[in-house]
Design a protein around this motif. Structure first.
Motif, PDB file in Angstrom:
ATOM      1  N   PRO A 136      77.851  58.156   3.822  1.00 10.64           N
ATOM      2  CA  PRO A 136      78.912  57.288   3.280  1.00 10.64           C
ATOM      3  C   PRO A 136      78.460  55.834   3.097  1.00 10.64           C
ATOM      4  O   PRO A 136      78.852  55.182   2.123  1.00 10.64           O
ATOM      5  CB  PRO A 136      80.038  57.394   4.317  1.00 10.64           C
ATOM      6  CG  PRO A 136      79.778  58.679   5.030  1.00 10.64           C
ATOM      7  CD  PRO A 136      78.284  58.837   5.060  1.00 10.64           C
ATOM      8  N   GLU A 137      77.657  55.333   4.014  1.00 10.94           N
ATOM      9  CA  GLU A 137      77.214  53.941   3.911  1.00 10.94           C
ATOM     10  C   GLU A 137      76.325  53.728   2.698  1.00 10.94           C
ATOM     11  O   GLU A 137      76.470  52.744   1.970  1.00 10.94           O
ATOM     12  CB  GLU A 137      76.473  53.533   5.187  1.00 10.94           C
ATOM     13  CG  GLU A 137      76.056  52.068   5.189  1.00 10.94           C
ATOM     14  CD  GLU A 137      75.416  51.656   6.498  1.00 10.94           C
ATOM     15  OE1 GLU A 137      74.860  50.544   6.559  1.00 10.94           O
ATOM     16  OE2 GLU A 137      75.466  52.441   7.468  1.00 10.94           O
ATOM     17  N   ARG A 195      76.310  55.657   0.039  1.00 11.77           N
ATOM     18  CA  ARG A 195      77.185  55.819  -1.135  1.00 11.77           C
ATOM     19  C   ARG A 195      77.867  54.503  -1.472  1.00 11.77           C
ATOM     20  O   ARG A 195      77.996  54.126  -2.640  1.00 11.77           O
ATOM     21  CB  ARG A 195      78.251  56.894  -0.884  1.00 11.77           C
ATOM     22  CG  ARG A 195      77.778  58.306  -1.054  1.00 11.77           C
ATOM     23  CD  ARG A 195      78.934  59.251  -1.382  1.00 11.77           C
ATOM     24  NE  ARG A 195      80.016  59.176  -0.421  1.00 11.77           N
ATOM     25  CZ  ARG A 195      80.095  59.932   0.677  1.00 11.77           C
ATOM     26  NH1 ARG A 195      79.123  60.782   0.963  1.00 11.77           N
ATOM     27  NH2 ARG A 195      81.112  59.835   1.496  1.00 11.77           N
ATOM     28  N   HIS A 196      78.326  53.792  -0.441  1.00 16.99           N
ATOM     29  CA  HIS A 196      78.995  52.504  -0.631  1.00 16.99           C
ATOM     30  C   HIS A 196      78.047  51.498  -1.288  1.00 16.99           C
ATOM     31  O   HIS A 196      78.420  50.792  -2.239  1.00 16.99           O
ATOM     32  CB  HIS A 196      79.477  51.977   0.718  1.00 16.99           C
ATOM     33  CG  HIS A 196      80.120  50.627   0.664  1.00 16.99           C
ATOM     34  ND1 HIS A 196      81.447  50.447   0.361  1.00 16.99           N
ATOM     35  CD2 HIS A 196      79.604  49.381   0.867  1.00 16.99           C
ATOM     36  CE1 HIS A 196      81.729  49.153   0.383  1.00 16.99           C
ATOM     37  NE2 HIS A 196      80.623  48.492   0.689  1.00 16.99           N
ATOM     38  N   SER A 238      81.498  59.429  -6.987  1.00 16.52           N
ATOM     39  CA  SER A 238      80.747  59.665  -5.757  1.00 16.52           C
ATOM     40  C   SER A 238      81.073  61.025  -5.151  1.00 16.52           C
ATOM     41  O   SER A 238      82.244  61.392  -5.034  1.00 16.52           O
ATOM     42  CB  SER A 238      81.058  58.574  -4.726  1.00 16.52           C
ATOM     43  OG  SER A 238      80.680  57.304  -5.213  1.00 16.52           O
ATOM     44  N   SER A 298      77.379  52.467  -4.925  1.00 12.07           N
ATOM     45  CA  SER A 298      78.543  52.158  -5.765  1.00 12.07           C
ATOM     46  C   SER A 298      78.580  50.688  -6.117  1.00 12.07           C
ATOM     47  O   SER A 298      78.821  50.313  -7.276  1.00 12.07           O
ATOM     48  CB  SER A 298      79.833  52.560  -5.047  1.00 12.07           C
ATOM     49  OG  SER A 298      79.930  53.957  -4.893  1.00 12.07           O
ATOM     50  N   GLU A 299      78.350  49.825  -5.122  1.00 10.59           N
ATOM     51  CA  GLU A 299      78.390  48.386  -5.377  1.00 10.59           C
ATOM     52  C   GLU A 299      77.314  47.961  -6.367  1.00 10.59           C
ATOM     53  O   GLU A 299      77.578  47.171  -7.279  1.00 10.59           O
ATOM     54  CB  GLU A 299      78.231  47.619  -4.065  1.00 10.59           C
ATOM     55  CG  GLU A 299      79.460  47.656  -3.168  1.00 10.59           C
ATOM     56  CD  GLU A 299      79.371  46.624  -2.057  1.00 10.59           C
ATOM     57  OE1 GLU A 299      78.252  46.382  -1.562  1.00 10.59           O
ATOM     58  OE2 GLU A 299      80.420  46.060  -1.691  1.00 10.59           O
ATOM     59  N   SER A 330      84.539  47.880  -4.174  1.00  8.62           N
ATOM     60  CA  SER A 330      83.379  48.097  -3.324  1.00  8.62           C
ATOM     61  C   SER A 330      82.935  49.545  -3.313  1.00  8.62           C
ATOM     62  O   SER A 330      81.784  49.841  -3.094  1.00  8.62           O
ATOM     63  CB  SER A 330      83.700  47.662  -1.882  1.00  8.62           C
ATOM     64  OG  SER A 330      84.812  48.386  -1.391  1.00  8.62           O
ATOM     65  N   VAL A 331      83.817  50.465  -3.583  1.00  7.05           N
ATOM     66  CA  VAL A 331      83.465  51.878  -3.562  1.00  7.05           C
ATOM     67  C   VAL A 331      83.993  52.529  -4.823  1.00  7.05           C
ATOM     68  O   VAL A 331      85.139  52.295  -5.216  1.00  7.05           O
ATOM     69  CB  VAL A 331      84.066  52.594  -2.327  1.00  7.05           C
ATOM     70  CG1 VAL A 331      83.645  54.053  -2.310  1.00  7.05           C
ATOM     71  CG2 VAL A 331      83.635  51.896  -1.054  1.00  7.05           C
TER      72      VAL A 331
END
Length: 299
Positions: free
Chosen positions: A18-19, A21-22, A37, A25-26, A145-146
């Motif tokens: 998840p981190e 992915r974040h 995602s 995305s940014e 942010s996501v």
């Protein structure tokens, strides 16, 4: 329905962390993409086929199917999305496996966001399918942010001109063209470039050996075309890296060991498809410590 403009602005992120992915995305949203995602390879393949994105980032180690298999399934479905493989595996065999599965680039973790952005920009400067129109990444403020998660994500729209989009299909050389090409000729009148029994048409992106069609990835084709056009002039790995980035001159982008390993991996895959033995090459020879060039015309 997803329009061509939507495709131009969509990126699929296939990553189980998840981190990360974040972060992805940014970075991609700051480059003007709408992101989709997903957390595993199976959903990732489904997302790519559903949204037909311009770009997909694929993690290697994921639950279900790994990134290599995900990339193979994406390519088997005739998707021409640009694929950047992300992994902590630094072994050359893994790089070769990733590029052989259909990835266009290979980025090692941990990576710097600026490096990812630079690699995305480099990929989009290259042509897609049979078009010669370059695609540029635009700077845009992040829309969040996501990115939205599959399957509820909505592709963004944009006013950026849409390039012609096409998948790399099997190369087909007209029989007449093959017959017209004299053995060992450097160029042929109808636009073909020949080296021994190897024929390549830069504009139509077609290639054959001994009259047999050859199916190359975009990167493999670009490398082969560059070497054929350079004839006996040696092209270094750094030089070939810039060619793949769409740069004809030295820029501020750093050419590191990972870039050179990626060129080596692409060259390994290209030689395998050519049926070329590096120890006794027929088409491409290695100039130790420098780079690559065509073999001589003499058998």
């Amino acid at each position: 329905m997803t329009t061509p403009v939507d495709q131009l602005k969509t990126a699929v992120i296939i990553e189980d962390d998840p981190e990360i992915r974040h972060i992805l995305s940014e970075v991609l949203e700051s480059a003007g993409f709408s992101t989709v995602s997903v957390g595993n390879g199976i959903d990732g393949v489904r997302a790519v086929l559903t949204y037909q994105p311009l770009l997909a980032t694929v993690d290697v180690n994921m639950p279900g199917i790994d990134g290599f298999e995900a990339a193979r399934r994406i390519r088997a479905a005739q998707s021409d999305t640009y694929i950047i493989m992300l992994t902590g595996l630094n072994d050359e065999a893994d790089v070769v496996a990733g590029l052989g599965a259909g990835a266009d680039d290979y980025l090692l973790k941990p990576f710097r966001p600026r490096e990812l952005r630079a690699r995305v920009e480099a990929l989009l400067r290259r042509t897609r399918g049979d078009t010669t129109v370059p695609v540029a990444v635009t700077s845009a403020p992040s829309q969040g942010s996501v990115g939205p998660s599959f399957p509820g994500a909505r592709p963004a729209t944009s006013s950026i001109p849409t390039p012609a989009l096409g998948a790399d299909g099997p190369a087909v050389v007209p029989p007449a063209a093959s017959a017209a090409a004299p053995a060992g000729a450097a160029t042929v009148d109808d636009g073909w470039i020949a080296h021994r029994d190897l024929l390549l048409h830069p504009e139509n992106r077609l290639v054959s050996i001994g009259g047999q069609d050859l199916d190359l990835t975009r990167t493999e084709f670009d490398l082969l075309a560059t070497l054929l056009e350079s004839k006996r002039r040696v092209r270094s790995k750094a030089d070939l890296t810039l060619v793949l980035r769409g740069e004809s001159y030295v820029t501020s982008y750093f050419v590191g060991d990972a870039d050179k390993r990626a060129v080596e991996a692409h060259m390994t895959n290209l030689r395998r498809k050519l049926g070329d033995n590096p120890t006794n090459p027929r088409y491409i020879e290695t100039v130790r410590g420098v780079g690559y060039r065509l073999t001589s015309e003499l058998a």
